[in-house]
Design an enzyme around this catalytic site. Sequence first.
Site, PDB file in Angstrom:
ATOM      1  N   ALA A 169      -7.966  -9.794  -1.604  1.00 34.86           N
ATOM      2  CA  ALA A 169      -8.663  -9.182  -2.253  1.00 34.86           C
ATOM      3  C   ALA A 169      -8.895 -11.405  -2.621  1.00 34.86           C
ATOM      4  CB  ALA A 169      -9.645  -8.555  -3.138  1.00 34.86           C
ATOM      5  N   HIS A 202       6.001 -13.382 -30.793  1.00 39.00           N
ATOM      6  CA  HIS A 202       7.321 -12.950 -30.948  1.00 39.00           C
ATOM      7  C   HIS A 202       6.497 -11.536 -31.549  1.00 39.00           C
ATOM      8  CE1 HIS A 202      11.063 -11.361 -31.452  1.00 39.00           C
ATOM      9  NE2 HIS A 202      10.307 -11.017 -32.779  1.00 39.00           N
ATOM     10  N   ILE A 232       0.850  -1.568  -0.242  1.00 42.71           N
ATOM     11  CA  ILE A 232       0.234  -0.418  -0.180  1.00 42.71           C
ATOM     12  C   ILE A 232       0.952   1.114  -0.046  1.00 42.71           C
ATOM     13  CG2 ILE A 232      -1.510   1.074   1.089  1.00 42.71           C
ATOM     14  CD1 ILE A 232      -2.855  -1.447   1.821  1.00 42.71           C
TER      15      ILE A 232
HETATM   16  C1  FAD Z   1      -5.302   1.117   0.288  1.00 42.10           C
HETATM   17  C2  FAD Z   1      -5.576  -1.403   0.001  1.00 42.10           C
HETATM   18  C3  FAD Z   1      -5.758  -1.447  -1.158  1.00 42.10           C
HETATM   19  C4  FAD Z   1      -5.728  -2.761  -1.650  1.00 42.10           C
HETATM   20  N1  FAD Z   1      -5.357  -2.561  -2.993  1.00 42.10           N
HETATM   21  C5  FAD Z   1      -5.981  -4.412  -2.983  1.00 42.10           C
HETATM   22  C6  FAD Z   1      -5.668  -4.657  -4.295  1.00 42.10           C
HETATM   23  O1  FAD Z   1      -4.844  -4.689  -5.114  1.00 42.10           O
HETATM   24  N2  FAD Z   1      -5.181  -6.341  -4.724  1.00 42.10           N
HETATM   25  C7  FAD Z   1      -5.561  -6.865  -3.297  1.00 42.10           C
HETATM   26  O2  FAD Z   1      -5.817  -8.218  -3.460  1.00 42.10           O
HETATM   27  N3  FAD Z   1      -6.237  -7.107  -2.022  1.00 42.10           N
HETATM   28  C8  FAD Z   1      -5.785  -5.456  -1.677  1.00 42.10           C
HETATM   29  N4  FAD Z   1      -5.822  -4.792  -0.462  1.00 42.10           N
HETATM   30  C9  FAD Z   1      -6.456  -5.559   0.511  1.00 42.10           C
HETATM   31  C10 FAD Z   1      -8.064  -6.283   0.216  1.00 42.10           C
HETATM   32  O3  FAD Z   1      -9.188  -5.163   0.066  1.00 42.10           O
HETATM   33  C11 FAD Z   1      -8.418  -6.854   1.381  1.00 42.10           C
HETATM   34  O4  FAD Z   1      -7.885  -8.029   1.815  1.00 42.10           O
HETATM   35  C12 FAD Z   1     -10.045  -7.289   0.680  1.00 42.10           C
HETATM   36  O5  FAD Z   1     -11.071  -6.332   1.208  1.00 42.10           O
HETATM   37  C13 FAD Z   1     -10.055  -8.181   2.262  1.00 42.10           C
HETATM   38  O6  FAD Z   1     -11.411  -8.908   2.182  1.00 42.10           O
HETATM   39  P1  FAD Z   1     -12.630  -9.057   3.617  1.00 42.10           P
HETATM   40  O7  FAD Z   1     -14.203  -9.662   2.309  1.00 42.10           O
HETATM   41  O8  FAD Z   1     -11.958 -10.200   4.386  1.00 42.10           O
HETATM   42  O9  FAD Z   1     -13.181  -7.594   3.807  1.00 42.10           O
HETATM   43  P2  FAD Z   1     -13.559  -5.817   3.481  1.00 42.10           P
HETATM   44  O10 FAD Z   1     -13.820  -6.138   1.621  1.00 42.10           O
HETATM   45  O11 FAD Z   1     -12.481  -5.280   3.930  1.00 42.10           O
HETATM   46  O12 FAD Z   1     -15.150  -6.084   3.677  1.00 42.10           O
HETATM   47  C14 FAD Z   1     -15.848  -6.044   5.115  1.00 42.10           C
HETATM   48  C15 FAD Z   1     -16.776  -5.709   4.503  1.00 42.10           C
HETATM   49  O13 FAD Z   1     -17.354  -5.500   6.034  1.00 42.10           O
HETATM   50  C16 FAD Z   1     -18.665  -4.630   6.676  1.00 42.10           C
HETATM   51  N5  FAD Z   1     -18.318  -4.815   8.274  1.00 42.10           N
HETATM   52  C17 FAD Z   1     -17.571  -4.972   9.163  1.00 42.10           C
HETATM   53  N6  FAD Z   1     -17.260  -5.206  10.369  1.00 42.10           N
HETATM   54  C18 FAD Z   1     -19.122  -4.995  10.169  1.00 42.10           C
HETATM   55  C19 FAD Z   1     -20.366  -6.274  11.090  1.00 42.10           C
HETATM   56  N7  FAD Z   1     -20.613  -5.685  12.837  1.00 42.10           N
HETATM   57  N8  FAD Z   1     -21.851  -5.880  10.582  1.00 42.10           N
HETATM   58  C20 FAD Z   1     -21.812  -6.038   9.134  1.00 42.10           C
HETATM   59  N9  FAD Z   1     -20.749  -5.165   7.858  1.00 42.10           N
HETATM   60  C21 FAD Z   1     -19.265  -5.613   8.974  1.00 42.10           C
HETATM   61  C22 FAD Z   1     -17.638  -3.680   6.080  1.00 42.10           C
HETATM   62  O14 FAD Z   1     -17.919  -2.459   6.199  1.00 42.10           O
HETATM   63  C23 FAD Z   1     -16.724  -3.590   4.756  1.00 42.10           C
HETATM   64  O15 FAD Z   1     -18.165  -3.548   4.002  1.00 42.10           O
HETATM   65  C24 FAD Z   1      -6.175  -3.794  -0.596  1.00 42.10           C
HETATM   66  C25 FAD Z   1      -6.210  -2.776   0.408  1.00 42.10           C
HETATM   67  C26 FAD Z   1      -5.866  -1.169   1.224  1.00 42.10           C
HETATM   68  C27 FAD Z   1      -6.840  -1.043   2.068  1.00 42.10           C
END
Ligand code: FAD
Length: 363
Positions: free
Chosen positions: A208, A342, A73
């Site tokens: 992600a 190529h 990041i």
């Molecule tokens: C700046 C940045 C750049 C990134 N770039 C990349 C990239 O290029 N490629 C990549 O693979 N990864 C990237 N990542 C990492 C990626 O975003 C995360 O690994 C991924 O989003 C994780 O997915 P998740 O579903 O675990 O959580 P999230 O995508 O964070 O989703 C979790 C959701 O749950 C919600 N939530 C939390 N608590 C509660 C609750 N109690 N009740 C209901 N909802 C709730 C949150 O609001 C959120 O919307 C990046 C991260 C950041 C910060």
Amino acid sequence: VDLIRGEGKIADKSSVIVSGKKLTAKNILIATGSRPRQLPGFEFDETRVLSSTGAIMMEKLPKKIVILGAGAIGVEFSHILNAFGVEVHLVEMMDRVLPLEDAESSALLERAFKKRGITVSTSTKAASMTKSASGVSVVLEDKTGAKKTMEADQILVVTGRTPNTDGIGLEAVGIKTEKGAIPVGDFYRTRMPGIYAIGDVIQAPLLAHVASKAGEIAVEHIAAELQPARAPKHVPALIDPLSIPSCTYSDPQVASFGLPEWKAREQNRKYEKASFPYRGAGKSVAVEQTEGFIKVLIDPDTKEIIGAHAVGAEATELIHEILLARTAELLPEDIASMIHAHPTLSEAVKGVMQVVEGRAIDI
Ligand SMILES: Cc1cc2nc3c(=O)[nH]c(=O)nc-3n(C[C@H](O)[C@H](O)[C@H](O)COP(=O)(O)OP(=O)(O)OC[C@H]3O[C@@H](n4cnc5c(N)ncnc54)[C@H](O)[C@@H]3O)c2cc1C
């Protein structure tokens, strides 16, 4: 799929409360993600001291910024802000940028960043900070203990993430976190039967595509239990850690999967390595993108591809041919003998495998 907007809290092993409403289900999958980790003394105000969330929302460019943390990041924001003409100072506590990548990838990226005018300070930590009306004053300390003060308009702190595991009712179902994250076993099951966890809350690589793949595995496992006749075949119990691509979208791009050399050494794993420079692929010369390399680590006994590292133009695309080879259990000779069009950058992938085979033609 019913989408219910609101903050959920687990009440017991088969129910979640959302805005006072109780939802019941046979299974619960926790995917609450993570948030920027606070660094003591550098608390976010999203005006002078930014988190990555604040940086994404930025409406006005600073003239000068200090970025703390040279993980993916920090590197990506350095690249973006430098491209917009901001004076960027990237600070990293470890001895190189992208410390989890192979050291050769870090070295090339650091050289390229310095050429672009980004100041990079490694083996340096931010000791303290004071805010003023016009900006921030950050005290940096190198490994010898020498201190220097840097003035900037803003500081962006990207030194880690904290899993969102507090306040979601884990205690109601007896799930204990480890370093803030939820421990999981096969199929991303937690210790509480029926409850699964995926994504940033389990502190797997915070990516992600890792979160969504783990989600597929967990949900297919749940579906198989509910409807055995429709169960998908060959669902892996967990993601193979050596087959996770990791990409940093900077210029140059950095991509990898599997073991870097430092980790192979740490694990006492035998390996052979081979590298091929982008310059050896004709297209890189045609498009004036000759900076970069592709490097692979191979198990000397089985010829299994145990790591791959690419830095340069479209590295984040090129890595996938090598990853396909690994997941399909192909050998370096399979790619080395396959015809690659190529001129393409993909010829560098063929090239590195020809180096492994000891029959490189283009370098
Ligand atoms: C700046 C940045 C750049 C990134 N770039 C990349 C990239 O290029 N490629 C990549 O693979 N990864 C990237 N990542 C990492 C990626 O975003 C995360 O690994 C991924 O989003 C994780 O997915 P998740 O579903 O675990 O959580 P999230 O995508 O964070 O989703 C979790 C959701 O749950 C919600 N939530 C939390 N608590 C509660 C609750 N109690 N009740 C209901 N909802 C709730 C949150 O609001 C959120 O919307 C990046 C991260 C950041 C910060």
